[in-house]
Design a protein around this motif. Structure first.
Motif, PDB file in Angstrom:
ATOM      1  N   LYS A  40      44.088  77.212  25.375  1.00  0.00           N
ATOM      2  CA  LYS A  40      43.812  77.811  26.686  1.00  0.00           C
ATOM      3  C   LYS A  40      44.993  78.649  27.195  1.00  0.00           C
ATOM      4  N   SER A  41      46.183  78.041  27.175  1.00  0.00           N
ATOM      5  CA  SER A  41      47.361  78.781  27.651  1.00  0.00           C
ATOM      6  C   SER A  41      47.650  79.966  26.742  1.00  0.00           C
ATOM      7  N   THR A  42      47.443  79.788  25.457  1.00  0.00           N
ATOM      8  CA  THR A  42      47.675  80.882  24.512  1.00  0.00           C
ATOM      9  C   THR A  42      46.776  82.068  24.849  1.00  0.00           C
ATOM     10  N   LEU A  82      51.907  80.700  35.863  1.00  0.00           N
ATOM     11  CA  LEU A  82      52.124  79.993  34.602  1.00  0.00           C
ATOM     12  C   LEU A  82      51.920  78.489  34.701  1.00  0.00           C
ATOM     13  N   GLU A  83      51.627  77.903  33.532  1.00  0.00           N
ATOM     14  CA  GLU A  83      51.564  76.455  33.398  1.00  0.00           C
ATOM     15  C   GLU A  83      52.896  75.852  33.868  1.00  0.00           C
ATOM     16  N   ARG A  84      52.817  74.794  34.614  1.00  0.00           N
ATOM     17  CA  ARG A  84      54.002  74.128  35.194  1.00  0.00           C
ATOM     18  C   ARG A  84      54.758  75.006  36.183  1.00  0.00           C
ATOM     19  N   ILE A 158      45.352  81.470  36.833  1.00  0.00           N
ATOM     20  CA  ILE A 158      46.194  80.309  37.146  1.00  0.00           C
ATOM     21  C   ILE A 158      46.020  79.254  36.049  1.00  0.00           C
ATOM     22  N   ASP A 159      47.152  78.877  35.445  1.00  0.00           N
ATOM     23  CA  ASP A 159      47.126  77.898  34.352  1.00  0.00           C
ATOM     24  C   ASP A 159      47.342  76.493  34.920  1.00  0.00           C
ATOM     25  N   GLU A 160      46.317  75.679  34.888  1.00  0.00           N
ATOM     26  CA  GLU A 160      46.336  74.275  35.342  1.00  0.00           C
ATOM     27  C   GLU A 160      46.928  74.061  36.741  1.00  0.00           C
ATOM     28  N   PRO A 161      46.282  74.663  37.749  1.00  0.00           N
ATOM     29  CA  PRO A 161      46.818  74.515  39.113  1.00  0.00           C
ATOM     30  C   PRO A 161      46.773  73.086  39.646  1.00  0.00           C
TER      31      PRO A 161
HETATM   32 MG    MG Z   1      48.089  74.810  28.410  1.00  0.00          MG
END
Ligand code: MG
Ligand code: ADP
Length: 234
Positions: A40-42, A82-84, A158-161
């Motif tokens: 997913k993030s990729t 970004l994630e985190r 938005i990555d994993e809000p």
């Molecule tokens: Mg990810």
């Protein structure tokens, strides 16, 4: 608005995406789902120009953007949270948010945009002078989204809000995201919790081992045996 097709992405020797696809219409709110490590993030990092795909097409508003550097893609109207979160921990909340409006098209409107995001997320104004690392996870997520909005995107990714946030904070953040969408910003977000994601998004795409295996409207995905198999392992 956004169309991704046949996307192959390598991370070193490891192929993380195998012909992945996804499409987002203007005005939509779409969830990108999949188990941990499914790519997913990729995929999101490839859209925003942080990764360069080996093969495949990415078009935004009809123009090919695959392989463009990230700063050019922000300039085209795509912002990526970004994630985190990746805030600058020792810069103030205001400095973190302000940095999101760096590119040429956003710079002139920075002060007005800052007022707008501070109204949407009162925490930005309330904690303006505080170093970002002193905020709670939920507050930091709001600052990260505010920073993304400073770029005046037409598409916000938005990555994993919601990762690691308490239910009340998730509810609060969900409201803010809905409002951003109502105000005209198209939204693509990553979430591993299927029920949560599909209660917010109108449609979803599911990745499994780097491939897009299912997509559809939220109600349809919630009933899908395939989705059940992927997330519940049976
Ligand atoms: Mg990810
Ligand atoms: N720098 C890297 N080098 C090699 N493999 C990586 C790297 N980063 C992530 N991976 C692997 O690539 C896969 C996809 O990662 P990612 O896109 O972060 O998944 P997701 O966001 O769905 O959890 C995972 O199996 C992960 O372990």
């Amino acid at each position: 608005m956004l169309e991704v097709s046949g996307l192959d992405v390598l991370l070193g020797d490891y192929q993380a995406l195998w012909g992945a696809r996804l499409a987002v219409e203007r005005g939509e709110m779409v969830a990108l789902l999949g188990p941990n490590g499914s790519g997913k993030s990729t995929l999101m990092n490839s859209v925003s120009g942080l990764l360069r795909p080996r093969a495949g097409a990415i078009t935004f508003e009809g123009e090919p953007i695959a392989g463009l550097p990230a700063h050019r893609i922000v300039g085209r109207g795509i912002a990526h949270v970004l994630e985190r979160r990746r805030l600058f921990p020792y810069l103030s909340v205001r400095q973190n948010v302000w940095l999101g409006g760096y590119h040429a098209a956003a710079r002139g409107a920075r002060e007005a945009e800052y007022q707008r995001v501070a109204e949407l997320f009162p925490i930005v104004a309330a904690r303006a002078g505080q170093p970002a690392h002193t905020l709670s996870g939920g507050e930091q997520q709001m600052v990260a989204i505010a920073r993304g909005l400073m770029a005046r995107p037409r598409l916000l990714m938005i990555d994993e809000p919601f990762l690691g946030l308490a239910p009340q904070v998730v509810a609060h953040l969900t409201e803010a995201i809905r409002r951003i969408n109502r105000d005209g910003v198209t939204l693509l977000f990553i979430e591993q919790n299927v029920e949560l994601a599909l209660s917010i998004a109108a449609r979803g795409y599911v990745l499994e081992s780097g491939r897009t295996v299912v997509d559809g409207r939220s109600a349809e995905l919630l009933r899908s045996p395939e989705v059940r198999r992927i997330f519940l392992g049976g």
